[in-house]
Design an enzyme around this catalytic site. Structure first.
Site, PDB file in Angstrom:
ATOM      1  N   MET A  14      18.961   7.790 -12.571  1.00 12.97           N
ATOM      2  CA  MET A  14      20.107   8.218 -11.758  1.00 12.97           C
ATOM      3  C   MET A  14      19.882   7.936 -10.270  1.00 12.97           C
ATOM      4  O   MET A  14      20.789   7.465  -9.581  1.00 12.97           O
ATOM      5  CB  MET A  14      20.378   9.714 -11.968  1.00 12.97           C
ATOM      6  CG  MET A  14      20.834  10.068 -13.358  1.00 12.97           C
ATOM      7  SD  MET A  14      22.446   9.355 -13.758  1.00 12.97           S
ATOM      8  CE  MET A  14      23.549  10.471 -12.869  1.00 12.97           C
ATOM      9  N   SER A  26      28.114  13.505 -12.233  1.00 14.62           N
ATOM     10  CA  SER A  26      28.408  13.205 -13.632  1.00 14.62           C
ATOM     11  C   SER A  26      28.804  11.747 -13.817  1.00 14.62           C
ATOM     12  O   SER A  26      29.393  11.136 -12.937  1.00 14.62           O
ATOM     13  CB  SER A  26      29.545  14.088 -14.149  1.00 14.62           C
ATOM     14  OG  SER A  26      29.793  13.774 -15.510  1.00 14.62           O
ATOM     15  N   GLY A  27      28.460  11.245 -15.001  1.00 16.36           N
ATOM     16  CA  GLY A  27      28.862   9.878 -15.355  1.00 16.36           C
ATOM     17  C   GLY A  27      27.730   9.054 -15.917  1.00 16.36           C
ATOM     18  O   GLY A  27      27.916   7.883 -16.238  1.00 16.36           O
ATOM     19  N   GLY A  28      26.546   9.681 -15.998  1.00 20.49           N
ATOM     20  CA  GLY A  28      25.412   8.945 -16.541  1.00 20.49           C
ATOM     21  C   GLY A  28      25.018   7.795 -15.624  1.00 20.49           C
ATOM     22  O   GLY A  28      25.489   7.694 -14.483  1.00 20.49           O
ATOM     23  N   LYS A  54      29.453  21.876 -12.139  1.00 20.72           N
ATOM     24  CA  LYS A  54      28.842  20.847 -13.002  1.00 20.72           C
ATOM     25  C   LYS A  54      28.360  21.470 -14.319  1.00 20.72           C
ATOM     26  O   LYS A  54      28.467  20.861 -15.386  1.00 20.72           O
ATOM     27  CB  LYS A  54      27.676  20.163 -12.267  1.00 20.72           C
ATOM     28  CG  LYS A  54      26.902  19.147 -13.126  1.00 20.72           C
ATOM     29  CD  LYS A  54      27.799  18.004 -13.615  1.00 20.72           C
ATOM     30  CE  LYS A  54      27.091  16.808 -14.212  1.00 20.72           C
ATOM     31  NZ  LYS A  54      26.276  16.980 -15.366  1.00 20.72           N
ATOM     32  N   HIS A  86      31.324  21.902 -16.423  1.00 15.95           N
ATOM     33  CA  HIS A  86      31.689  20.553 -16.895  1.00 15.95           C
ATOM     34  C   HIS A  86      30.866  20.209 -18.137  1.00 15.95           C
ATOM     35  O   HIS A  86      31.385  19.725 -19.151  1.00 15.95           O
ATOM     36  CB  HIS A  86      31.427  19.519 -15.782  1.00 15.95           C
ATOM     37  CG  HIS A  86      31.406  18.091 -16.254  1.00 15.95           C
ATOM     38  ND1 HIS A  86      30.332  17.537 -16.930  1.00 15.95           N
ATOM     39  CD2 HIS A  86      32.333  17.105 -16.186  1.00 15.95           C
ATOM     40  CE1 HIS A  86      30.609  16.281 -17.243  1.00 15.95           C
ATOM     41  NE2 HIS A  86      31.806  15.994 -16.808  1.00 15.95           N
ATOM     42  N   ASN A  87      29.584  20.469 -18.063  1.00 11.10           N
ATOM     43  CA  ASN A  87      28.721  20.134 -19.198  1.00 11.10           C
ATOM     44  C   ASN A  87      29.010  21.011 -20.415  1.00 11.10           C
ATOM     45  O   ASN A  87      28.924  20.550 -21.550  1.00 11.10           O
ATOM     46  CB  ASN A  87      27.244  20.264 -18.799  1.00 11.10           C
ATOM     47  CG  ASN A  87      26.782  19.053 -18.001  1.00 11.10           C
ATOM     48  OD1 ASN A  87      27.582  18.387 -17.355  1.00 11.10           O
ATOM     49  ND2 ASN A  87      25.505  18.763 -18.046  1.00 11.10           N
ATOM     50  N   GLU A 105      31.815  19.487 -21.929  1.00  6.38           N
ATOM     51  CA  GLU A 105      31.302  18.235 -22.546  1.00  6.38           C
ATOM     52  C   GLU A 105      30.707  18.536 -23.935  1.00  6.38           C
ATOM     53  O   GLU A 105      31.014  17.850 -24.916  1.00  6.38           O
ATOM     54  CB  GLU A 105      30.243  17.641 -21.608  1.00  6.38           C
ATOM     55  CG  GLU A 105      29.446  16.463 -22.138  1.00  6.38           C
ATOM     56  CD  GLU A 105      28.314  16.076 -21.168  1.00  6.38           C
ATOM     57  OE1 GLU A 105      28.591  15.810 -19.983  1.00  6.38           O
ATOM     58  OE2 GLU A 105      27.148  16.033 -21.600  1.00  6.38           O
ATOM     59  N   TYR A 106      29.898  19.580 -24.005  1.00  7.45           N
ATOM     60  CA  TYR A 106      29.301  19.968 -25.298  1.00  7.45           C
ATOM     61  C   TYR A 106      30.409  20.274 -26.311  1.00  7.45           C
ATOM     62  O   TYR A 106      30.335  19.887 -27.475  1.00  7.45           O
ATOM     63  CB  TYR A 106      28.454  21.232 -25.141  1.00  7.45           C
ATOM     64  CG  TYR A 106      27.021  21.066 -24.737  1.00  7.45           C
ATOM     65  CD1 TYR A 106      26.647  20.306 -23.635  1.00  7.45           C
ATOM     66  CD2 TYR A 106      26.004  21.718 -25.443  1.00  7.45           C
ATOM     67  CE1 TYR A 106      25.322  20.195 -23.250  1.00  7.45           C
ATOM     68  CE2 TYR A 106      24.673  21.603 -25.064  1.00  7.45           C
ATOM     69  CZ  TYR A 106      24.337  20.853 -23.964  1.00  7.45           C
ATOM     70  OH  TYR A 106      23.026  20.746 -23.587  1.00  7.45           O
TER      71      TYR A 106
HETATM   72  C1  6PG Z   1      26.927  13.942 -17.086  1.00  8.08           C
HETATM   73  C2  6PG Z   1      26.166  14.484 -18.251  1.00  8.08           C
HETATM   74  C3  6PG Z   1      24.700  14.420 -17.998  1.00  8.08           C
HETATM   75  C4  6PG Z   1      23.903  14.691 -19.270  1.00  8.08           C
HETATM   76  C5  6PG Z   1      23.687  16.156 -19.467  1.00  8.08           C
HETATM   77  C6  6PG Z   1      23.775  16.647 -20.866  1.00  8.08           C
HETATM   78  O1  6PG Z   1      27.807  14.669 -16.659  1.00  8.08           O
HETATM   79  O2  6PG Z   1      26.663  12.827 -16.671  1.00  8.08           O
HETATM   80  O3  6PG Z   1      26.522  15.809 -18.479  1.00  8.08           O
HETATM   81  O4  6PG Z   1      24.432  15.284 -16.943  1.00  8.08           O
HETATM   82  O5  6PG Z   1      24.487  14.063 -20.339  1.00  8.08           O
HETATM   83  O6  6PG Z   1      22.441  16.399 -18.931  1.00  8.08           O
HETATM   84  O7  6PG Z   1      22.565  16.562 -21.443  1.00  8.08           O
HETATM   85  P1  6PG Z   1      22.149  17.327 -22.763  1.00  8.08           P
HETATM   86  O8  6PG Z   1      23.137  16.996 -23.821  1.00  8.08           O
HETATM   87  O9  6PG Z   1      20.819  16.700 -23.024  1.00  8.08           O
HETATM   88  O10 6PG Z   1      22.033  18.767 -22.460  1.00  8.08           O
END
Ligand code: 6PG
Length: 472
Positions: free
Chosen positions: A18, A134-136, A188, A191-192, A195-196
């Site tokens: 990153m 965020s965005g990898g 953030k 956000h995650n 995402e999960y």
């Molecule tokens: C992002 C992602 C990134 C990562 C997380 C999740 O927004 O770019 O959220 O931060 O994918 O760390 O990771 P885990 O699934 O390993 O918890």
């Protein structure tokens, strides 16, 4: 490699995936970047590999010299593991910093730690910014979404640079100063959590198609592919469609069919629900997603249990693809609604004045949960929102009217077929709880008063009351 006379515009410390990508992004947008890394040998290699962009970089191994290479007031972005390494870095770098300089933690840090670090720096003349990125790797290189906390002073310093490197949604940079201290890292984290939840709901629909419908990975990938351009249009649907249609070089099988069904996690999903619970909020869809990753790790038990535990299932058949698409849409709206409620609760608790519309806007591009819905959420928050609740926005009520029946059908079919859909069913249970004016907590209150004399409120009278309970 050149050294700008006035000093670099920004420092980037930590040249992992990153950090490297962000440093290249800054350089490409015309900013001089001082770069450094704990393993000194990475620095020259990185600058050399940067090719033409190395003109915009100054690689410095020594920490004091790295700081000295940056123009004042300094902005130094640290892309290093969160936790103890960040505290050690603050202690190591602070003696070299001067009034007005800003340390930026761009990792996935726990917002509680960010608040503590900000407080510890309060009267030092230095500033601390927790910034969610965020965005990898691809996002960091070509345009991430960034959630910035910390002081207004730091934001003024950072703003032109982060706006330049951010993803753009119709020209609008996906970055904002969201509030003081831990606000950026908190947003953030949520956000995650979303995402999960989104990833889990997609995986649950994959499970339905695989285990109830007997479909191949390629077929399921094609179903997701068909959702790419409608209201479900999103990065995570694109990723899932492409992943399901990818082939393993070794075996020629679909890659997903050779991947062990145990999911990892680094902790941000768990933090979302811990913080939600502390704030008295429901994050049941996120909780289901985190729980499902936990259960996935019990592979040996699951293998043992499959032939042993009775299923008690009934034949239902697989719902049609458009019904599953409705389920995903409703689940996605409900998971986001839970996430935004947590953000509102944290904003009230910590006095952050979070702008939920702006948060939706900076999630429209660059970040992992970017989707067509985010623009609709932003508009819903910009308009008058009844009860402050996303699911009560007229546009969302229309969306739910068209999709909640699909979610109900999918959950019902999954339950009868014996396929676990914990996140989809948690979303539905939350929705059904929220739309019922007269719930069932009256009996909970009765039970509490019965065995613990905890008291209850009445519908018809103010004050605290106790019941005349029948003896057991
Ligand atoms: C992002 C992602 C990134 C990562 C997380 C999740 O927004 O770019 O959220 O931060 O994918 O760390 O990771 P885990 O699934 O390993 O918890």
């Amino acid at each position: 490699m050149t050294s700008p006379k006035t000093g670099a515009d920004i420092g980037v410390y930590g040249l992992g995936t990153m950090g490297s990508a962000l440093a290249l992004n800054f350089a490409e947008k015309g900013f001089h970047v001082a770069v450094s890394n704990r393993e000194a040998e990475w620095i020259d290699a990185f600058v050399t590999e940067a090719g033409a962009l190395s003109e915009m970089m100054t690689g410095v191994a020594d920490l004091q010299a790295f700081v000295a290479a940056i123009a004042r007031p300094r902005s130094i972005l640290f892309m290093i593991p969160s936790g103890a390494p960040m505290d050690e870095m603050i202690a190591a770098v602070s003696p070299f910093l001067e009034e007005g300089d800003t340390i930026i933690d761009g990792g996935n840090a726990n917002f509680n730690a960010t608040r503590e670090r900000s407080a510890a720096m309060q009267d030092t003349g230095l500033h601390f910014v927790g910034m969610g990125v965020s965005g990898g790797e691809k996002g960091a290189r070509s345009g991430p979404s960034m959630m910035v906390g910390g002081s207004t002073h730091s934001w003024q310093q950072l703003r032109p640079m982060v706006e330049a490197i951010a993803a753009k949604f119709e020209g609008d940079p996906c970055v904002a100063h969201l509030g003081p201290d831990g606000a950026g890292h908190f947003v953030k984290t949520v956000h995650n959590g979303i995402e999960y939840a989104d990833m889990q709901m997609i995986a649950e629909l994959y499970g339905m198609m695989r285990d109830v419908g007997g479909q191949s990975a390629e077929q399921i990938g094609a179903v997701f592919e068909g959702w790419k351009d409608g209201p479900l249009s999103s990065y995570l649907i694109d990723v899932s469609a492409a992943a399901l249609q990818s082939v393993d070089n070794k075996t020629g099988a679909a890659i997903v069919d050779v991947i062990l069904d145990q999911a990892g996690q680094k902790g941000t999903g768990r933090w979302t629900l811990i913080e939600a619970l502390k704030l008295g909020q429901s994050a049941s869809t996120v909780e289901a997603a985190v729980g499902a990753r936990g259960w996935s790790s019990e592979k040996a038990v699951r293998v043992l249990a499959e032939p042993l535990l009775p299923a008690g299932t009934s034949e239902t058949g697989l719902p049609a693809p458009d019904v599953m698409a409705q389920a995903m849409l409703a689940g996605r709206i409900l998971a986001h609604a839970q996430g935004f409620r947590i953000l509102q609760a944290a904003s009230d608790e910590f006095d952050w004045s979070l702008d939920l519309a702006r948060i939706s806007e900076i999630w429209r591009a660059g970040c992992i949960i970017r989707s067509a819905l985010l623009d609709e959420f932003a508009q819903a928050f910009r308009n008058d929102l009844p009860g402050g609740h996303l699911i009560l926005a007229p546009a969302m009520r229309n969306r739910l009217e068209d999709s909640i029946g699909g979610l109900r059908q999918v959950v019902a079919s999954a339950v009868l077929s014996g396929v676990a859909v914990p996140a989809l069913s948690a979303s539905l249970a939350w929705y059904d709880s929220m739309r019922r004016a007269r719930g069932t907590a009256n009996l909970i209150q009765a039970q509490r008063d019965f065995f613990g004399a905890h008291g209850f409120e009445r519908l018809d009278e103010d004050g605290k009351h106790h019941g005349d309970w029948n003896p057991l």
